[in-house]
Enzyme design. Structure first.
Site, PDB file in Angstrom:
ATOM      1  N   HIS A 144      -9.286   1.447   5.383  1.00  0.00           N
ATOM      2  CA  HIS A 144      -7.970   1.614   6.023  1.00  0.00           C
ATOM      3  C   HIS A 144      -8.112   2.591   7.189  1.00  0.00           C
ATOM      4  CE1 HIS A 144      -3.821   2.693   6.733  1.00  0.00           C
ATOM      5  NE2 HIS A 144      -3.491   1.585   6.099  1.00  0.00           N
ATOM      6  N   GLU A 178      -5.127  -4.858  10.869  1.00  0.00           N
ATOM      7  CA  GLU A 178      -4.099  -3.822  10.980  1.00  0.00           C
ATOM      8  C   GLU A 178      -4.274  -3.049  12.290  1.00  0.00           C
ATOM      9  OE1 GLU A 178      -2.233  -2.779   7.025  1.00  0.00           O
ATOM     10  OE2 GLU A 178      -3.894  -1.396   7.304  1.00  0.00           O
ATOM     11  N   SER A 230       3.785  -2.211  10.214  1.00  0.00           N
ATOM     12  CA  SER A 230       5.245  -2.302  10.355  1.00  0.00           C
ATOM     13  C   SER A 230       5.809  -3.665   9.945  1.00  0.00           C
ATOM     14  CB  SER A 230       5.672  -1.929  11.779  1.00  0.00           C
ATOM     15  OG  SER A 230       5.321  -0.567  12.036  1.00  0.00           O
ATOM     16  N   GLY A 276       2.952  -1.127   4.224  1.00  0.00           N
ATOM     17  CA  GLY A 276       3.016   0.288   3.872  1.00  0.00           C
ATOM     18  C   GLY A 276       4.443   0.704   3.565  1.00  0.00           C
ATOM     19  N   GLY A 277       5.105   1.303   4.558  1.00  0.00           N
ATOM     20  CA  GLY A 277       6.440   1.879   4.385  1.00  0.00           C
ATOM     21  C   GLY A 277       7.439   0.974   3.678  1.00  0.00           C
ATOM     22  N   GLU A 290      -6.333   4.943   8.151  1.00  0.00           N
ATOM     23  CA  GLU A 290      -6.065   6.352   7.812  1.00  0.00           C
ATOM     24  C   GLU A 290      -7.294   6.990   7.165  1.00  0.00           C
ATOM     25  OE1 GLU A 290      -2.454   5.601   5.670  1.00  0.00           O
ATOM     26  OE2 GLU A 290      -1.445   5.132   7.558  1.00  0.00           O
ATOM     27  N   GLY A 300       2.946   2.274  10.572  1.00  0.00           N
ATOM     28  CA  GLY A 300       3.887   3.375  10.369  1.00  0.00           C
ATOM     29  C   GLY A 300       4.683   3.744  11.605  1.00  0.00           C
ATOM     30  N   ASN A 343       0.864  -1.175   0.000  1.00  0.00           N
ATOM     31  CA  ASN A 343       0.000   0.000   0.000  1.00  0.00           C
ATOM     32  C   ASN A 343       0.904   1.231   0.000  1.00  0.00           C
ATOM     33  OD1 ASN A 343      -1.772   2.076   0.562  1.00  0.00           O
ATOM     34  ND2 ASN A 343      -2.257   1.378   2.650  1.00  0.00           N
ATOM     35  N   TRP A 344       0.973   1.881  -1.135  1.00  0.00           N
ATOM     36  CA  TRP A 344       1.916   3.005  -1.274  1.00  0.00           C
ATOM     37  C   TRP A 344       1.402   4.300  -0.656  1.00  0.00           C
ATOM     38  CZ3 TRP A 344       3.800   2.503  -7.090  1.00  0.00           C
ATOM     39  CH2 TRP A 344       4.607   1.363  -7.182  1.00  0.00           C
ATOM     40  N   LYS A 345       0.140   4.311  -0.288  1.00  0.00           N
ATOM     41  CA  LYS A 345      -0.451   5.530   0.306  1.00  0.00           C
ATOM     42  C   LYS A 345      -0.182   6.732  -0.611  1.00  0.00           C
ATOM     43  CE  LYS A 345      -0.007   3.282   4.716  1.00  0.00           C
ATOM     44  NZ  LYS A 345       0.214   3.347   6.159  1.00  0.00           N
TER      45      LYS A 345
END
Ligand code: PGA
Length: 255
Positions: free
Chosen positions: A97, A170, A216, A237-238, A99, A176, A11-13
């Site tokens: 999600h 999640e 993470s 993500g990251g 966010e 993150g 997930n590149w956000k």
């Protein structure tokens, strides 16, 4: 035991320009082309979908979106529909999600509308569920996760669930932050999710549903997560933004 195909999704956000998408995918495609026993997906920002769609055309990598609206078209400024996404061969939409829930006012109701609309529109979905730090500390993890599941899947039939749904657990406190859940913490909630799915849809149903862990996930912890039967993949993500790192994650060691 039913074998579920592992699924690793990046997930590149709100990251990567078109040029960065091209650079990443050229490396990534090579790094995973030999992988056959797993599904691998990337969810770029909407502005990179066209480019990603072209580059992924002759690969097995699934194109995913980070969100989707419930209608096919209409007066919804800033939104994008399943019809538009399917135009670019998007297969999966991430929905709910944390966010989106935290910064953009998504509720179980709007998440459910998106889930229903996406499935009706021919997409598969990845529904995100998970508790915040405060909710965990107050002993509310199970309640929160259960509400996310019951709310998100309202009016979704068992056939739709089995055909089109992946769940991602999640924990918000792990997203993150570099502070991943332990394998034991993740397994505990994954088992609770299976129990909840079985109580809604009938005993045994959950054995056919994939549940990913997200929060993470990194090259150095993916093998541990994937070594358990309860975790069917990862939403990353990251660590999915760097090609080397995501190639390593996608090539996790199978137990
Ligand atoms: P993270 O994000 O891997 O950077 O923690 C996971 C996610 O939000 O899906």
């Amino acid at each position: 035991m039913i074998k579920r195909t592992p699924f690793i999704v990046g997930n590149w956000k709100m990251n990567k320009t078109r040029a960065q998408t091209i650079e990443f995918l050229n490396k990534f495609i090579k790094g995973v082309e030999h992988v056959t026993s797993k599904e691998i997906g990337v969810a770029p920002a909407f502005t990179s979908l066209v480019t990603a769609s072209d580059l992924l055309k002759n690969t097995k990598i699934k194109l995913c979106s980070q969100n989707v609206h419930w209608d096919e078209s209409g007066q919804y400024t800033g939104e994008i529909s399943s019809l538009m996404l399917k135009d670019y061969d998007v297969e999966y939409a991430i929905i709910g999600h944390s966010e989106r829930r935290k910064f953009f006012g998504e509720t179980n109701e709007s998440v459910n509308k998106r889930v229903k609309g996406a499935i009706k529109g021919g997409l598969k979905i990845i529904l995100c569920v998970g508790e915040t730090k405060e909710e965990r500390e107050a002993g509310n993890t199970e309640n929160i996760v259960k509400n996310h599941l019951i709310g998100g899947f309202k009016d979704i039939s068992v056939n739709e669930l089995l055909k089109d749904v992946t769940i991602a657990y999640e924990p918000v406190w792990a997203i993150g932050t570099g502070l991943n859940a332990t394998v034991e913490q993740a397994v505990e909630v994954h088992r609770f999710i299976r129990t909840t799915i079985d109580s809604i849809y009938g005993v045994g149903t959950s054995q056919k549903v994939r549940i990913l862990y997200g929060g993470s996930v990194k090259p150095d912890n993916i093998d541990g997560f994937m070594a358990t039967d309860d975790i069917d993949g990862a939403l990353v993500g990251g660590a999915s933004l760097d090609a080397e790192s995501f190639i390593r994650i996608a090539n996790f060691k199978e137990a």
